[in-house]
Design a protein around this motif. Structure first.
Motif, PDB file in Angstrom:
ATOM      1  N   LEU A 114       0.619  -1.493   0.351  1.00  0.00           N
ATOM      2  CA  LEU A 114      -0.363   0.071   0.447  1.00  0.00           C
ATOM      3  C   LEU A 114       0.578   1.211   0.468  1.00  0.00           C
ATOM      4  O   LEU A 114       0.316   2.298  -0.557  1.00  0.00           O
ATOM      5  CB  LEU A 114      -1.246  -0.227   1.369  1.00  0.00           C
ATOM      6  CG  LEU A 114      -2.239  -0.966   1.083  1.00  0.00           C
ATOM      7  CD1 LEU A 114      -2.977  -1.013   2.430  1.00  0.00           C
ATOM      8  CD2 LEU A 114      -3.143  -0.501   0.185  1.00  0.00           C
ATOM      9  N   LEU A 115       1.926   1.087   0.556  1.00  0.00           N
ATOM     10  CA  LEU A 115       3.128   2.625   0.708  1.00  0.00           C
ATOM     11  C   LEU A 115       3.524   2.752  -0.342  1.00  0.00           C
ATOM     12  O   LEU A 115       4.071   3.618  -0.878  1.00  0.00           O
ATOM     13  CB  LEU A 115       3.947   2.456   1.930  1.00  0.00           C
ATOM     14  CG  LEU A 115       3.256   2.166   3.527  1.00  0.00           C
ATOM     15  CD1 LEU A 115       4.586   2.039   4.524  1.00  0.00           C
ATOM     16  CD2 LEU A 115       2.655   4.199   3.773  1.00  0.00           C
ATOM     17  N   LEU A 116       3.819   1.127  -1.040  1.00  0.00           N
ATOM     18  CA  LEU A 116       5.396   1.504  -2.278  1.00  0.00           C
ATOM     19  C   LEU A 116       4.221   1.345  -3.577  1.00  0.00           C
ATOM     20  O   LEU A 116       4.220   2.312  -4.785  1.00  0.00           O
ATOM     21  CB  LEU A 116       6.234   0.844  -1.835  1.00  0.00           C
ATOM     22  CG  LEU A 116       6.794   0.858  -0.991  1.00  0.00           C
ATOM     23  CD1 LEU A 116       8.235  -0.336  -0.794  1.00  0.00           C
ATOM     24  CD2 LEU A 116       7.982   2.153  -1.028  1.00  0.00           C
TER      25      LEU A 116
ATOM     26  N   ARG B 174       3.908   6.840 -11.338  1.00  0.00           N
ATOM     27  CA  ARG B 174       5.234   7.696 -11.755  1.00  0.00           C
ATOM     28  C   ARG B 174       4.963   6.892 -13.080  1.00  0.00           C
ATOM     29  O   ARG B 174       5.745   7.566 -14.420  1.00  0.00           O
ATOM     30  CB  ARG B 174       6.113   6.967 -11.077  1.00  0.00           C
ATOM     31  CG  ARG B 174       6.628   8.014  -9.151  1.00  0.00           C
ATOM     32  CD  ARG B 174       7.420   7.781  -8.764  1.00  0.00           C
ATOM     33  NE  ARG B 174       7.453   8.495  -7.520  1.00  0.00           N
ATOM     34  CZ  ARG B 174       8.573   8.748  -6.815  1.00  0.00           C
ATOM     35  NH1 ARG B 174       9.686   7.955  -7.483  1.00  0.00           N
ATOM     36  NH2 ARG B 174       8.437   9.059  -5.721  1.00  0.00           N
ATOM     37  N   ALA B 175       4.264   5.156 -13.509  1.00  0.00           N
ATOM     38  CA  ALA B 175       4.579   5.083 -14.308  1.00  0.00           C
ATOM     39  C   ALA B 175       4.401   5.280 -15.257  1.00  0.00           C
ATOM     40  O   ALA B 175       4.023   6.244 -16.359  1.00  0.00           O
ATOM     41  CB  ALA B 175       4.416   3.452 -14.175  1.00  0.00           C
ATOM     42  N   VAL B 176       2.840   5.499 -15.154  1.00  0.00           N
ATOM     43  CA  VAL B 176       1.685   6.444 -16.028  1.00  0.00           C
ATOM     44  C   VAL B 176       2.313   7.536 -16.203  1.00  0.00           C
ATOM     45  O   VAL B 176       2.083   8.206 -17.618  1.00  0.00           O
ATOM     46  CB  VAL B 176      -0.141   6.865 -14.970  1.00  0.00           C
ATOM     47  CG1 VAL B 176      -0.846   7.488 -16.068  1.00  0.00           C
ATOM     48  CG2 VAL B 176      -0.619   5.083 -15.296  1.00  0.00           C
ATOM     49  N   ARG B 177       2.797   8.667 -15.511  1.00  0.00           N
ATOM     50  CA  ARG B 177       2.921  10.327 -15.473  1.00  0.00           C
ATOM     51  C   ARG B 177       3.960  10.159 -16.137  1.00  0.00           C
ATOM     52  O   ARG B 177       4.873  10.413 -17.262  1.00  0.00           O
ATOM     53  CB  ARG B 177       3.674  10.678 -14.424  1.00  0.00           C
ATOM     54  CG  ARG B 177       2.128  11.365 -13.708  1.00  0.00           C
ATOM     55  CD  ARG B 177       2.382  12.393 -12.558  1.00  0.00           C
ATOM     56  NE  ARG B 177       1.359  11.828 -11.809  1.00  0.00           N
ATOM     57  CZ  ARG B 177       1.750  12.867 -10.540  1.00  0.00           C
ATOM     58  NH1 ARG B 177       2.434  12.867 -10.053  1.00  0.00           N
ATOM     59  NH2 ARG B 177       0.419  12.996 -10.045  1.00  0.00           N
TER      60      ARG B 177
ATOM     61  N   LEU C 278       6.994  -1.377 -12.447  1.00  0.00           N
ATOM     62  CA  LEU C 278       8.128  -1.673 -12.620  1.00  0.00           C
ATOM     63  C   LEU C 278       8.744  -0.676 -13.412  1.00  0.00           C
ATOM     64  O   LEU C 278      10.221   0.415 -13.089  1.00  0.00           O
ATOM     65  CB  LEU C 278       8.477  -2.855 -13.545  1.00  0.00           C
ATOM     66  CG  LEU C 278      10.248  -3.892 -13.383  1.00  0.00           C
ATOM     67  CD1 LEU C 278      11.062  -4.106 -11.998  1.00  0.00           C
ATOM     68  CD2 LEU C 278       9.930  -4.765 -14.065  1.00  0.00           C
ATOM     69  N   PRO C 279       8.033   0.063 -14.022  1.00  0.00           N
ATOM     70  CA  PRO C 279       8.123   0.906 -15.716  1.00  0.00           C
ATOM     71  C   PRO C 279       7.910   2.763 -14.688  1.00  0.00           C
ATOM     72  O   PRO C 279       8.057   3.111 -15.207  1.00  0.00           O
ATOM     73  CB  PRO C 279       7.265   1.060 -17.170  1.00  0.00           C
ATOM     74  CG  PRO C 279       6.883   0.112 -16.229  1.00  0.00           C
ATOM     75  CD  PRO C 279       6.464  -0.930 -15.033  1.00  0.00           C
ATOM     76  N   CYS C 280       8.583   2.346 -13.365  1.00  0.00           N
ATOM     77  CA  CYS C 280       8.416   3.579 -12.499  1.00  0.00           C
ATOM     78  C   CYS C 280       9.023   4.643 -12.546  1.00  0.00           C
ATOM     79  O   CYS C 280       9.083   6.296 -12.338  1.00  0.00           O
ATOM     80  CB  CYS C 280       7.944   3.309 -11.240  1.00  0.00           C
ATOM     81  SG  CYS C 280       9.215   3.214  -9.989  1.00  0.00           S
ATOM     82  N   GLY C 281      10.920   3.973 -13.195  1.00  0.00           N
ATOM     83  CA  GLY C 281      11.346   5.446 -13.775  1.00  0.00           C
ATOM     84  C   GLY C 281      12.264   5.090 -11.959  1.00  0.00           C
ATOM     85  O   GLY C 281      13.439   5.508 -12.006  1.00  0.00           O
ATOM     86  N   ASN C 282      12.479   4.441 -11.388  1.00  0.00           N
ATOM     87  CA  ASN C 282      13.047   4.121 -10.252  1.00  0.00           C
ATOM     88  C   ASN C 282      13.223   2.282  -9.686  1.00  0.00           C
ATOM     89  O   ASN C 282      12.689   1.908  -8.850  1.00  0.00           O
ATOM     90  CB  ASN C 282      12.618   4.810  -8.397  1.00  0.00           C
ATOM     91  CG  ASN C 282      13.286   4.662  -7.602  1.00  0.00           C
ATOM     92  OD1 ASN C 282      14.467   4.096  -7.378  1.00  0.00           O
ATOM     93  ND2 ASN C 282      12.751   5.552  -6.505  1.00  0.00           N
TER      94      ASN C 282
ATOM     95  N   MET D 137      12.380  -3.651  -4.452  1.00  0.00           N
ATOM     96  CA  MET D 137      11.703  -3.286  -2.978  1.00  0.00           C
ATOM     97  C   MET D 137      10.477  -3.511  -3.422  1.00  0.00           C
ATOM     98  O   MET D 137      10.051  -5.113  -2.220  1.00  0.00           O
ATOM     99  CB  MET D 137      12.079  -2.284  -2.087  1.00  0.00           C
ATOM    100  CG  MET D 137      12.888  -1.664  -2.042  1.00  0.00           C
ATOM    101  SD  MET D 137      13.343   0.554  -1.285  1.00  0.00           S
ATOM    102  CE  MET D 137      11.587   0.151   0.458  1.00  0.00           C
ATOM    103  N   LEU D 138       9.499  -3.854  -4.306  1.00  0.00           N
ATOM    104  CA  LEU D 138       8.146  -4.413  -4.223  1.00  0.00           C
ATOM    105  C   LEU D 138       8.761  -5.852  -4.590  1.00  0.00           C
ATOM    106  O   LEU D 138       6.967  -6.329  -4.461  1.00  0.00           O
ATOM    107  CB  LEU D 138       7.672  -3.557  -5.498  1.00  0.00           C
ATOM    108  CG  LEU D 138       6.787  -2.007  -4.840  1.00  0.00           C
ATOM    109  CD1 LEU D 138       6.670  -0.990  -5.334  1.00  0.00           C
ATOM    110  CD2 LEU D 138       5.503  -2.679  -4.089  1.00  0.00           C
TER     111      LEU D 138
END
Length: 217
Positions: free
Chosen positions: A88-90, A97-100, A137-141, A147-148
């Motif tokens: 829930l936190l991550l 971020r992936a969508v943005r 995964l495509p969040c950029g970090n 971690m996930l």
């Protein structure tokens, strides 16, 4: 002349087979995993079994104890809430971020199709895991993604136990489609909100908080 299978491949084979049995409920939480028995079942030496069990312990699917040996990890409400609290936190933030970033989500769409066509719980569980992974995964970090990844197996074990008690995957499949629809529309906040609600409602349904007795504050 046949070339002997290298040990890493044997370890991977044993690892995949034990994981499949855990996620289908053939190996139940608390069940002992005996190296000699597993080696005989899979037709391998004890070495790949030992290596596979070490890997599974590292991902939280099994527990190694000096006294009890190796057992499938027990799932209780506290463990389930811990794992899902991390998600829930991550996870919603990673999807936002992936969508943005405008990341392509073809892999998520393909995973949903595989989940719908799944013929057993493990297959469905693996497809659902791939769906969630394709979103974060495509969040950029890369660190956030790793971690996930760390809690993926434990989340799958929670799901397997919850589904055994109450098969709720049809409801979850509908929620998955809604999350993907928001994401494909480029609505980062809508997608993140739908994902947060999806994760929260699953753990609430599967492991409800005990209600205090009436008359007590």
């Amino acid at each position: 002349m046949t070339v002997p299978t290298p040990i890493p491949s044997r370890t991977q084979f044993v690892l995949d087979a034990i994981k499949h049995r855990i996620l289908t409920g053939r190996l139940t939480p608390g069940q002992a995993l005996v190296e000699t028995e597993l080696a005989a079942q899979f037709g391998v030496s004890k070495t790949p079994v030992r290596e596979a069990l070490k890997t599974l312990a590292g991902t939280g699917l099994v527990v190694m104890s000096q006294y009890k040996g190796v057992t499938v990890r027990m799932v209780d409400a506290d463990m389930a809430r811990e794992v899902y609290d991390v998600r829930l936190l991550l996870e919603p933030e990673a999807l936002r971020r992936a969508v943005r970033r405008g990341s392509p989500l073809d892999a998520a769409r393909e995973a949903l199709t595989r989940a719908d066509a799944a013929t057993d719980t493990a297959e469905r569980s693996l497809a659902n895991r791939e769906f969630h992974r394709a979103l974060y995964l495509p969040c950029g970090n890369p660190l956030l993604g790793r971690m996930l990844d760390e809690v993926r197996d434990q989340a799958a074990l929670v799901s397997a136990v919850a589904w055994a008690a109450d098969p709720s995957w049809e409801r979850e499949a509908a929620e998955h489609r809604e999350i993907l629809r928001f994401a494909l529309d480029g609505d980062a906040d809508g997608a993140a909100g739908a994902l947060h609600a999806h994760i929260a409602s699953f753990v609430r349904r599967a492991f409800p908080e005990p209600h205090p007795e009436e008359g007590h504050s």
